[in-house]
Design a protein around this motif. Structure first.
Motif, PDB file in Angstrom:
ATOM      1  N   ARG A  91      -1.694   8.391   7.447  1.00  0.00           N
ATOM      2  CA  ARG A  91      -1.937   7.078   6.845  1.00  0.00           C
ATOM      3  C   ARG A  91      -1.867   7.153   5.320  1.00  0.00           C
ATOM      4  NH1 ARG A  91      -7.167   5.168  10.505  1.00  0.00           N
ATOM      5  NH2 ARG A  91      -6.016   4.746  12.431  1.00  0.00           N
ATOM      6  N   ILE A  92      -2.449   8.210   4.762  1.00  0.00           N
ATOM      7  CA  ILE A  92      -2.432   8.368   3.305  1.00  0.00           C
ATOM      8  C   ILE A  92      -1.021   8.663   2.816  1.00  0.00           C
ATOM      9  CG2 ILE A  92      -3.187   9.874   1.421  1.00  0.00           C
ATOM     10  CD1 ILE A  92      -5.256   7.834   2.292  1.00  0.00           C
ATOM     11  N   ALA A 132       1.727   7.699   4.177  1.00  0.00           N
ATOM     12  CA  ALA A 132       2.486   6.449   4.252  1.00  0.00           C
ATOM     13  C   ALA A 132       2.186   5.579   3.037  1.00  0.00           C
ATOM     14  CB  ALA A 132       2.140   5.700   5.537  1.00  0.00           C
ATOM     15  N   ARG A 133       0.918   5.472   2.661  1.00  0.00           N
ATOM     16  CA  ARG A 133       0.550   4.696   1.476  1.00  0.00           C
ATOM     17  C   ARG A 133       1.175   5.305   0.219  1.00  0.00           C
ATOM     18  NH1 ARG A 133      -4.196   3.952   4.665  1.00  0.00           N
ATOM     19  NH2 ARG A 133      -5.057   1.833   4.508  1.00  0.00           N
ATOM     20  N   ALA A 134       1.092   6.632   0.117  1.00  0.00           N
ATOM     21  CA  ALA A 134       1.643   7.313  -1.056  1.00  0.00           C
ATOM     22  C   ALA A 134       3.160   7.152  -1.130  1.00  0.00           C
ATOM     23  CB  ALA A 134       1.273   8.793  -1.018  1.00  0.00           C
ATOM     24  N   VAL A 190       4.940   4.612  -0.040  1.00  0.00           N
ATOM     25  CA  VAL A 190       5.233   3.252  -0.505  1.00  0.00           C
ATOM     26  C   VAL A 190       5.116   3.183  -2.027  1.00  0.00           C
ATOM     27  CG1 VAL A 190       4.424   0.858  -0.500  1.00  0.00           C
ATOM     28  CG2 VAL A 190       4.569   2.135   1.648  1.00  0.00           C
ATOM     29  N   TRP A 191       4.034   3.762  -2.555  1.00  0.00           N
ATOM     30  CA  TRP A 191       3.865   3.810  -4.009  1.00  0.00           C
ATOM     31  C   TRP A 191       5.008   4.591  -4.658  1.00  0.00           C
ATOM     32  CZ3 TRP A 191       0.995   1.528  -7.643  1.00  0.00           C
ATOM     33  CH2 TRP A 191      -0.134   0.810  -7.243  1.00  0.00           C
ATOM     34  N   PHE A 244      -4.500   9.834  -4.798  1.00  0.00           N
ATOM     35  CA  PHE A 244      -4.252  10.256  -3.423  1.00  0.00           C
ATOM     36  C   PHE A 244      -4.592  11.735  -3.216  1.00  0.00           C
ATOM     37  CE2 PHE A 244      -1.376   6.459  -3.296  1.00  0.00           C
ATOM     38  CZ  PHE A 244      -2.062   5.801  -2.287  1.00  0.00           C
ATOM     39  N   GLU A 282      -8.285  11.813  -2.724  1.00  0.00           N
ATOM     40  CA  GLU A 282      -8.675  11.325  -1.399  1.00  0.00           C
ATOM     41  C   GLU A 282      -8.510  12.425  -0.361  1.00  0.00           C
ATOM     42  OE1 GLU A 282      -9.166   9.898   2.346  1.00  0.00           O
ATOM     43  OE2 GLU A 282      -7.241  10.750   1.686  1.00  0.00           O
ATOM     44  N   ARG A 291     -11.255   4.156   5.720  1.00  0.00           N
ATOM     45  CA  ARG A 291     -11.403   2.903   4.974  1.00  0.00           C
ATOM     46  C   ARG A 291     -12.590   2.976   4.021  1.00  0.00           C
ATOM     47  NH1 ARG A 291     -11.347  -2.644   8.282  1.00  0.00           N
ATOM     48  NH2 ARG A 291      -9.244  -1.811   8.640  1.00  0.00           N
ATOM     49  N   LEU A 337     -11.795   5.314   1.027  1.00  0.00           N
ATOM     50  CA  LEU A 337     -10.970   4.662   0.017  1.00  0.00           C
ATOM     51  C   LEU A 337     -11.807   3.696  -0.825  1.00  0.00           C
ATOM     52  CD1 LEU A 337      -7.732   3.963   2.108  1.00  0.00           C
ATOM     53  CD2 LEU A 337      -7.978   5.595   0.219  1.00  0.00           C
TER      54      LEU A 337
END
Length: 269
Positions: free
Chosen positions: A141-142, A144-146, A148-149, A178, A181, A196, A199
């Motif tokens: 999940r992290i 994927a977020r990273a 996108v950034w 990230f 995290e 969640r 974060l």
């Protein structure tokens, strides 16, 4: 600014802690070395066959006049390698932590015991397979977020002036967030803190997180440095996690040798 300094101090204190615990440091190096070999092999393969892969993916450019086909494919190859390098930096910590879960769990628990007034460390109570599953799921999940950034910042890099000045700075702060995290997850998962909530906790103290993660992200850009800093980064992230949770630390009077460093102070309530 105070939190920025505190975050950097936790990073240094983590390195000091592993320097005083040679056995833990030695075991903590193994996952990083394994990950480094895997990533190096992937990047070497990309460097050797990346151009062929781009040519295969762009058959429409076969009939282009010289030198446009070569320039276009050369540009795409450079973009592909740059994205691979960015992804390697962003995911190195996640993959290393996943491979080294048992090693880093043990190291983080030792730091907690050193700092706890009663010499105990929080335990998740979950079996190892369950901890590995949660770690892998949250890491994806992290990542994927990273990613996108990373794509967004890469695209913004083509903006004149800002793309060469402001965007790289933002990129380092994003990377630092990230990284922090992923590293604090080792200690916070043992405390039952879900992704969640982790974060939200990190966002509530962004300057503290940036002070820890941004210089670490910069250091990770230097080849091989990440391997040697990972054990200390996990130890420092445990100190930072205790601060975020407002946990009480052992008094300096109980630690006359100064083995706890700055972590010997009481955490902010």
């Amino acid at each position: 600014m105070r939190d920025l300094g505190a975050g950097f101090r936790y990073l240094l204190e983590g390195q000091r802690w592993v320097a005083r615990h040679g056995k833990s440091y030695g075991f903590g190096l193994l996952p990083g070395l394994i990950t480094l070999v895997l990533y190096a092999a992937a990047l070497v393969a990309l460097a050797l066959w990346g151009e062929d892969a781009v040519a295969w993916a762009t058959p429409f450019a076969d009939d282009w006049a010289s030198p446009w086909a070569g320039l276009f494919r050369g540009f795409l190859t450079a973009v592909l390698f740059a994205l691979a390098m960015l992804l390697a930096v962003l995911t190195f910590t996640a993959v290393t932590l996943l491979i080294g879960q048992p090693f880093y769990e043990s190291l983080s628990e030792q730091v907690d015991r050193d700092l706890s007034p009663d010499g105990t460390a929080p335990e998740s109570g979950l079996p190892l397979w369950r901890e590995l599953w949660i770690s892998a799921r949250d890491s994806l999940r992290i990542v994927a977020r990273a990613a996108v950034w990373g794509v967004l910042l890469f695209a913004l890099g083509f903006v004149p002036v800002a793309g060469q000045t402001v965007v790289p700075v933002i990129g380092f702060f994003v990377t630092g967030f990230f990284l922090t995290e992923e590293l604090t997850a080792v200690a916070l998962q043992r405390r039952g803190v879900e992704l969640r909530d982790r974060l939200a906790l990190l966002r509530s103290r962004k300057t503290l997180v940036w002070g820890f993660g941004t210089p670490l992200g910069l250091a990770f850009l230097v080849p091989f440095v990440a391997v040697f800093l990972m054990p200390g980064a996990v130890a420092g992230a445990t100190l930072l996690a205790r601060d975020l949770r407002g946990e009480e630390n052992r008094d300096r009077d109980d630690d006359p040798a100064g083995a706890l460093g700055a972590g010997g102070d009481r955490a902010r309530p």
